[in-house]
Scaffold this active site. Structure first.
Site, PDB file in Angstrom:
ATOM      1  CE  LYS A 210      -7.665   0.265   1.826  1.00 60.94           C
ATOM      2  NZ  LYS A 210      -7.713   1.412   2.719  1.00 60.94           N
TER       3      LYS A 210
ATOM      4  NE  ARG B 274     -12.201   0.313  12.859  1.00 59.68           N
ATOM      5  CZ  ARG B 274     -12.659   0.872  11.727  1.00 59.68           C
ATOM      6  NH1 ARG B 274     -13.161   0.113  10.767  1.00 59.68           N
ATOM      7  NH2 ARG B 274     -12.605   2.181  11.569  1.00 59.68           N
TER       8      ARG B 274
ATOM      9  NE  ARG C  64      -9.097   8.835  11.289  1.00 64.57           N
ATOM     10  CZ  ARG C  64      -8.058   8.152  10.798  1.00 64.57           C
ATOM     11  NH1 ARG C  64      -7.450   7.257  11.549  1.00 64.57           N
ATOM     12  NH2 ARG C  64      -7.646   8.342   9.556  1.00 64.57           N
TER      13      ARG C  64
ATOM     14  CD  GLN D 259      -1.149   2.260   2.343  1.00 66.00           C
ATOM     15  OE1 GLN D 259      -0.398   1.901   3.241  1.00 66.00           O
ATOM     16  NE2 GLN D 259      -1.468   3.529   2.135  1.00 66.00           N
TER      17      GLN D 259
ATOM     18  NE  ARG E 200      -8.482   3.919  10.531  1.00 68.29           N
ATOM     19  CZ  ARG E 200      -8.270   3.731  11.822  1.00 68.29           C
ATOM     20  NH1 ARG E 200      -9.214   3.211  12.573  1.00 68.29           N
ATOM     21  NH2 ARG E 200      -7.120   4.053  12.375  1.00 68.29           N
TER      22      ARG E 200
ATOM     23  CG  HIS F 187      -9.139   5.075   5.037  1.00 63.49           C
ATOM     24  ND1 HIS F 187      -8.228   5.484   4.104  1.00 63.49           N
ATOM     25  CD2 HIS F 187      -8.423   4.759   6.133  1.00 63.49           C
ATOM     26  CE1 HIS F 187      -7.000   5.436   4.630  1.00 63.49           C
ATOM     27  NE2 HIS F 187      -7.096   4.991   5.855  1.00 63.49           N
TER      28      HIS F 187
HETATM   29  C1  LIG Z   1      -5.930   0.891  12.575  1.00 62.76           C
HETATM   30  C2  LIG Z   1      -6.169   1.102  11.096  1.00 62.76           C
HETATM   31  C3  LIG Z   1      -5.173   1.669  10.340  1.00 62.76           C
HETATM   32  C4  LIG Z   1      -5.370   1.833   8.958  1.00 62.76           C
HETATM   33  N1  LIG Z   1      -4.342   2.306   8.197  1.00 62.76           N
HETATM   34  C5  LIG Z   1      -4.502   2.395   6.852  1.00 62.76           C
HETATM   35  C6  LIG Z   1      -3.419   2.793   6.034  1.00 62.76           C
HETATM   36  O1  LIG Z   1      -2.316   3.068   6.505  1.00 62.76           O
HETATM   37  N2  LIG Z   1      -3.643   2.867   4.690  1.00 62.76           N
HETATM   38  C7  LIG Z   1      -4.853   2.557   4.121  1.00 62.76           C
HETATM   39  O2  LIG Z   1      -5.013   2.632   2.899  1.00 62.76           O
HETATM   40  N3  LIG Z   1      -5.888   2.157   4.887  1.00 62.76           N
HETATM   41  C8  LIG Z   1      -5.744   2.062   6.227  1.00 62.76           C
HETATM   42  N4  LIG Z   1      -6.791   1.639   6.996  1.00 62.76           N
HETATM   43  C9  LIG Z   1      -8.074   1.269   6.338  1.00 62.76           C
HETATM   44  C10 LIG Z   1      -8.100  -0.215   5.997  1.00 62.76           C
HETATM   45  O3  LIG Z   1      -7.197  -0.523   4.958  1.00 62.76           O
HETATM   46  C11 LIG Z   1      -9.492  -0.663   5.528  1.00 62.76           C
HETATM   47  O4  LIG Z   1      -9.918   0.170   4.474  1.00 62.76           O
HETATM   48  C12 LIG Z   1     -10.549  -0.656   6.623  1.00 62.76           C
HETATM   49  O5  LIG Z   1      -9.995  -0.988   7.873  1.00 62.76           O
HETATM   50  C13 LIG Z   1     -11.637  -1.673   6.256  1.00 62.76           C
HETATM   51  O6  LIG Z   1     -12.664  -1.645   7.175  1.00 62.76           O
HETATM   52  P1  LIG Z   1     -12.812  -2.704   8.399  1.00 62.76           P
HETATM   53  O7  LIG Z   1     -11.819  -2.265   9.443  1.00 62.76           O
HETATM   54  O8  LIG Z   1     -14.227  -2.512   8.810  1.00 62.76           O
HETATM   55  O9  LIG Z   1     -12.542  -4.091   7.872  1.00 62.76           O
HETATM   56  C14 LIG Z   1      -6.619   1.471   8.372  1.00 62.76           C
HETATM   57  C15 LIG Z   1      -7.619   0.916   9.166  1.00 62.76           C
HETATM   58  C16 LIG Z   1      -7.411   0.734  10.525  1.00 62.76           C
HETATM   59  C17 LIG Z   1      -8.504   0.102  11.337  1.00 62.76           C
END
Ligand SMILES: Cc1cc2nc3c(=O)[nH]c(=O)nc-3n(C[C@H](O)[C@H](O)[C@H](O)COP(=O)(O)O)c2cc1C
Length: 348
Positions: free
Chosen positions: A221, A300, A164, A127, A248, A245
């Protein structure tokens, strides 16, 4: 039961982690409306199963980004695994390897890429956050390509980071931990918090830049609109990840389950469509595939598994997701991933 495993991992993680780290993983942007809606959006969709299809053998294997996988479930890129486990991404990679899974390793990994790749010992994706310092970004991408990444996943939905819970943006890490994987690439005079922050000026042209730099296919993404998906493919992307995301970034961004059909229609088979956000069961995965996704990503739940039981937890989670998908496919009369088509979805 998968649901019980997920609940146990999260409860154990919550008990082990400090509040700030727990909130960093669990939380999302602003009022967290998108966080709350993600899983519910998958659950609103209904299925029209087939009968009398001899499901003695059900094969969940398929190909994603040209890689044969035992199930269409990828580990989403998530930053800073050191907050969940002292060995960080290396421990995650051990679990992924044990389950025969496919990991998207994050730019913001605490562990050095070498060590993560060694622990994986199998194909992986990388990524990319394009940082303000393009030289550091280029070095990182070239390093990932040299170490054998099979594709890049450019995150498009985080040109700036959203604030956040409690006003935090980052989890509690020292500067050294924050840098992690980037440490060997810094130059004298690098202004860490500025130069390594995300570059808000990225555009569709960034796709071509990454392709040329790495020689790798690029997935984008964070796509939630058909017109954006089409523009990504026009700019040379191999596919897109439908995602908000994990709720987030922009709060009230539409749920992935709602955005998926429009993106699939706009892509029209020109590239691969992956999806994430709130995927928590084999039925969720079945629905995502039936709606046209090639694979799903899980975020998560992997973090909770890592914090709770380390590599063993990650392996157990990925195995359980695959078994749950197999059961859902059998009940829907699908013997192979190719049998999971649009006709299985009754609405939505
Ligand atoms: C703690 C955490 C850190 C994340 N860091 C990134 C990141 O560095 N880059 C990114 O593209 N997505 C990041 N994401 C998003 C995840 O790739 C993903 O899109 C998302 O967690 C999917 O949803 P879910 O947690 O419900 O499965 C992060 C998500 C979490 C929970």
């Amino acid at each position: 039961m998968l649901a019980e495993l997920l609940a146990r991992h999260e409860e154990t993680a919550r008990a082990r982690l400090d509040g700030h780290s727990y909130d960093y993983i669990a939380g999302g942007g602003a009022e967290e409306i998108s966080v709350r809606e993600a899983a519910a959006a998958w659950r609103r969709i209904r299925l029209r199963p087939r009968v009398l299809r001899d499901v003695t053998e059900v094969d969940t294997s398929c190909e994603v980004a040209g890689i044969r996988v035992s199930a269409p479930v990828l580990v989403a890129p998530t930053a800073f695994h050191a907050i969940a486990h002292p060995d960080g991404e290396v421990e995650t990679a051990r679990g992924v390897a044990a389950a025969g899974g496919l990991m998207i390793v994050a730019t913001r990994s605490n562990a050095d890429l070498d060590a993560v790749v060694a622990a994986l010992g199998s194909p992986w994706l990388f990524q990319v956050y394009v940082m303000r310092d393009r030289d550091i970004t280029a070095s990182l991408v070239e390093r990932a390509a040299r170490l054998g990444a099979r594709a890049l996943v450019l995150t498009g939905d985080a040109p700036v980071l959203s604030r956040r819970r409690h006003g935090h943006i980052l989890p509690p890490l020292t500067e050294d931990q924050y840098l992690g994987n980037l440490r060997p690439l810094l130059k004298p005079g690098t202004r860490i918090s500025w130069d390594t922050a995300q570059d808000p000026s990225i555009t569709f042209e960034t796709i071509g830049w990454l392709r040329e730099l790495s020689g790798l296919p690029v997935y984008v993404k964070g796509v939630l609109r058909g017109d954006d998906a089409a523009a990504c493919l026009d700019a040379g992307a191999a596919g897109v990840v439908v995602s908000n995301h994990g709720g987030r970034q922009l709060d009230r961004a539409v749920a992935a389950a709602v955005a998926l059909p429009g993106v699939v229609a706009a892509v029209g088979g020109r590239g691969e469509v992956l999806v994430d956000g709130g995927i928590r069961s084999g039925i969720d995965i079945l629905i995502a595939l039936a709606m046209g996704a090639r694979a799903v990503l899980v975020g998560r739940p992997v973090s909770w598994a890592l914090a709770s039981d380390g590599a063993a937890g990650v392996q157990q989670l990925l195995d359980a997701l695959r078994d749950d998908l197999r059961e859902a496919m059998a009940l829907a009369g699908a013997r192979a991933i190719a049998d999971v088509d649009r006709s299985l979805v009754a609405s939505g």
